[in-house]
Design a protein around this motif. Structure first.
Motif, PDB file in Angstrom:
ATOM      1  N   THR A  66      -8.970  -8.681 -20.233  1.00 37.01           N
ATOM      2  CA  THR A  66      -9.597  -7.478 -19.696  1.00 37.01           C
ATOM      3  C   THR A  66      -9.026  -7.207 -18.314  1.00 37.01           C
ATOM      4  N   CYS A  67      -8.600  -5.993 -18.116  1.00 35.44           N
ATOM      5  CA  CYS A  67      -8.074  -5.562 -16.818  1.00 35.44           C
ATOM      6  C   CYS A  67      -9.225  -4.947 -16.020  1.00 35.44           C
ATOM      7  N   MET A  68      -9.358  -5.336 -14.760  1.00 37.36           N
ATOM      8  CA  MET A  68     -10.418  -4.815 -13.900  1.00 37.36           C
ATOM      9  C   MET A  68      -9.810  -3.876 -12.868  1.00 37.36           C
ATOM     10  N   LEU A  69     -10.328  -2.668 -12.800  1.00 34.78           N
ATOM     11  CA  LEU A  69      -9.901  -1.695 -11.801  1.00 34.78           C
ATOM     12  C   LEU A  69     -11.043  -1.520 -10.807  1.00 34.78           C
ATOM     13  N   ILE A  70     -10.782  -1.826  -9.542  1.00 30.31           N
ATOM     14  CA  ILE A  70     -11.809  -1.735  -8.511  1.00 30.31           C
ATOM     15  C   ILE A  70     -11.442  -0.586  -7.574  1.00 30.31           C
ATOM     16  N   PRO A 131      -0.108  -9.195 -20.073  1.00 30.59           N
ATOM     17  CA  PRO A 131       0.160  -8.456 -18.833  1.00 30.59           C
ATOM     18  C   PRO A 131       0.122  -9.370 -17.611  1.00 30.59           C
ATOM     19  N   LEU A 132       1.012  -9.105 -16.662  1.00 28.14           N
ATOM     20  CA  LEU A 132       1.073  -9.907 -15.440  1.00 28.14           C
ATOM     21  C   LEU A 132      -0.052  -9.551 -14.479  1.00 28.14           C
ATOM     22  N   ILE A 133      -0.434  -8.302 -14.454  1.00 25.09           N
ATOM     23  CA  ILE A 133      -1.444  -7.838 -13.504  1.00 25.09           C
ATOM     24  C   ILE A 133      -2.697  -7.448 -14.284  1.00 25.09           C
ATOM     25  N   TRP A 134      -3.798  -8.070 -13.970  1.00 22.48           N
ATOM     26  CA  TRP A 134      -5.038  -7.762 -14.680  1.00 22.48           C
ATOM     27  C   TRP A 134      -6.197  -7.496 -13.734  1.00 22.48           C
ATOM     28  N   TYR A 135      -5.903  -7.419 -12.421  1.00 21.54           N
ATOM     29  CA  TYR A 135      -6.944  -7.213 -11.433  1.00 21.54           C
ATOM     30  C   TYR A 135      -6.379  -6.270 -10.366  1.00 21.54           C
ATOM     31  N   TRP A 136      -6.853  -5.042 -10.345  1.00 23.24           N
ATOM     32  CA  TRP A 136      -6.336  -4.030  -9.414  1.00 23.24           C
ATOM     33  C   TRP A 136      -7.392  -3.675  -8.383  1.00 23.24           C
ATOM     34  N   ILE A 137      -7.007  -3.672  -7.113  1.00 27.46           N
ATOM     35  CA  ILE A 137      -7.865  -3.163  -6.050  1.00 27.46           C
ATOM     36  C   ILE A 137      -7.195  -1.888  -5.554  1.00 27.46           C
ATOM     37  N   LEU A 138      -7.837  -0.758  -5.762  1.00 29.13           N
ATOM     38  CA  LEU A 138      -7.232   0.530  -5.442  1.00 29.13           C
ATOM     39  C   LEU A 138      -7.751   1.081  -4.123  1.00 29.13           C
ATOM     40  N   GLY A 139      -6.875   1.755  -3.409  1.00 26.34           N
ATOM     41  CA  GLY A 139      -7.276   2.425  -2.176  1.00 26.34           C
ATOM     42  C   GLY A 139      -7.423   1.521  -0.977  1.00 26.34           C
ATOM     43  N   THR A 140      -6.876   0.310  -1.033  1.00 29.39           N
ATOM     44  CA  THR A 140      -6.957  -0.594   0.111  1.00 29.39           C
ATOM     45  C   THR A 140      -5.564  -0.901   0.612  1.00 29.39           C
ATOM     46  N   LYS A 141      -5.471  -1.352   1.818  1.00 24.19           N
ATOM     47  CA  LYS A 141      -4.185  -1.721   2.405  1.00 24.19           C
ATOM     48  C   LYS A 141      -4.110  -3.233   2.650  1.00 24.19           C
ATOM     49  N   ARG A 142      -5.124  -3.973   2.223  1.00 29.19           N
ATOM     50  CA  ARG A 142      -5.123  -5.395   2.512  1.00 29.19           C
ATOM     51  C   ARG A 142      -4.232  -6.157   1.543  1.00 29.19           C
ATOM     52  N   LYS A 143      -3.769  -7.322   1.972  1.00 24.95           N
ATOM     53  CA  LYS A 143      -2.899  -8.143   1.135  1.00 24.95           C
ATOM     54  C   LYS A 143      -3.712  -8.789   0.022  1.00 24.95           C
ATOM     55  N   THR A 144      -3.076  -8.955  -1.131  1.00 27.61           N
ATOM     56  CA  THR A 144      -3.736  -9.570  -2.278  1.00 27.61           C
ATOM     57  C   THR A 144      -2.869 -10.705  -2.800  1.00 27.61           C
ATOM     58  N   ASN A 145      -3.421 -11.551  -3.660  1.00 27.01           N
ATOM     59  CA  ASN A 145      -2.621 -12.639  -4.212  1.00 27.01           C
ATOM     60  C   ASN A 145      -1.875 -12.161  -5.466  1.00 27.01           C
ATOM     61  N   ASN A 146      -1.197 -13.058  -6.139  1.00 26.82           N
ATOM     62  CA  ASN A 146      -0.317 -12.697  -7.250  1.00 26.82           C
ATOM     63  C   ASN A 146      -1.032 -12.058  -8.436  1.00 26.82           C
ATOM     64  N   CYS A 147      -2.289 -12.372  -8.663  1.00 23.14           N
ATOM     65  CA  CYS A 147      -2.969 -11.822  -9.828  1.00 23.14           C
ATOM     66  C   CYS A 147      -3.597 -10.464  -9.531  1.00 23.14           C
ATOM     67  N   GLN A 148      -3.396  -9.959  -8.328  1.00 26.74           N
ATOM     68  CA  GLN A 148      -3.963  -8.665  -7.974  1.00 26.74           C
ATOM     69  C   GLN A 148      -2.856  -7.674  -7.663  1.00 26.74           C
ATOM     70  N   LYS A 149      -3.152  -6.411  -7.803  1.00 28.57           N
ATOM     71  CA  LYS A 149      -2.200  -5.347  -7.498  1.00 28.57           C
ATOM     72  C   LYS A 149      -2.733  -4.548  -6.329  1.00 28.57           C
ATOM     73  N   MET A 150      -1.927  -4.350  -5.303  1.00 27.51           N
ATOM     74  CA  MET A 150      -2.363  -3.566  -4.152  1.00 27.51           C
ATOM     75  C   MET A 150      -1.868  -2.129  -4.335  1.00 27.51           C
ATOM     76  N   CYS A 151      -2.771  -1.178  -4.254  1.00 23.62           N
ATOM     77  CA  CYS A 151      -2.413   0.222  -4.385  1.00 23.62           C
ATOM     78  C   CYS A 151      -3.013   0.998  -3.226  1.00 23.62           C
ATOM     79  N   ALA A 152      -2.206   1.789  -2.594  1.00 23.18           N
ATOM     80  CA  ALA A 152      -2.707   2.611  -1.480  1.00 23.18           C
ATOM     81  C   ALA A 152      -2.992   4.003  -1.963  1.00 23.18           C
TER      82      ALA A 152
END
Length: 152
Positions: A66-70, A131-152
């Motif tokens: 399950t992919c989580m979009l935050i 899938p390599l990325i299954w945990y997305w934090i959207l709209g943030t500029k903070r650094k994330t670890n390998n299992c998370q995707k950073m999107c601005a």
């Protein structure tokens, strides 16, 4: 202006030689029409450039993970392009969306999410068994670890 001063009349314009009269009309129209067209195109171009473009993110999903979009704000609506893209909100968290594949090997689809702060998030959803990325934090500029995707 004196009362006795004569104003040019329509009759005075018609006294011009025929060729000169039509040349004057064509010249005036030749100036007015292109200026009007240019002004309308300028407005359309300015509107097109001022319209923000929503860039779609590539989202790979599978049947087993399950992919989580935050999102930074509560989700107002979510529209999935096909029935085999499963998307549900997490109970108790208004800004989290779970996304999963309903079947394996499906054709690429889309997912559009609108948050209550008016932001639009677009995703190109495709199937990937692992899938390599299954945990997305959207709209943030903070650094994330390998299992998370950073999107601005």
């Amino acid at each position: 202006m004196k009362k006795n001063a004569k104003r040019p009349t329509k009759k005075a314009l018609s006294n011009l030689p025929a060729g000169l009269y039509w040349m004057a009309i064509i010249w005036v129209l030749g100036l007015i029409i292109p200026c009007r067209i240019w002004a309308q195109n300028r407005v359309a171009i300015e509107q097109a450039w001022s319209t923000p473009i929503v860039a779609a993110r590539n989202l790979a999903v599978s049947c087993n993970m399950t992919c989580m979009l935050i999102f930074p704000a509560a989700i107002q609506s979510a529209d999935r392009g096909a029935v085999y893209v499963l998307a549900t909100r997490v109970a108790g968290a208004e800004n989290v969306l779970k996304v999963k594949a309903g079947r394996s090997g499906f054709a690429p689809s889309s997912l559009t999410v609108i948050t209550k702060d008016g932001q639009v998030y677009a995703f190109n959803v495709s199937y990937k068994s692992d899938p390599l990325i299954w945990y997305w934090i959207l709209g943030t500029k903070r650094k994330t670890n390998n299992c998370q995707k950073m999107c601005a």
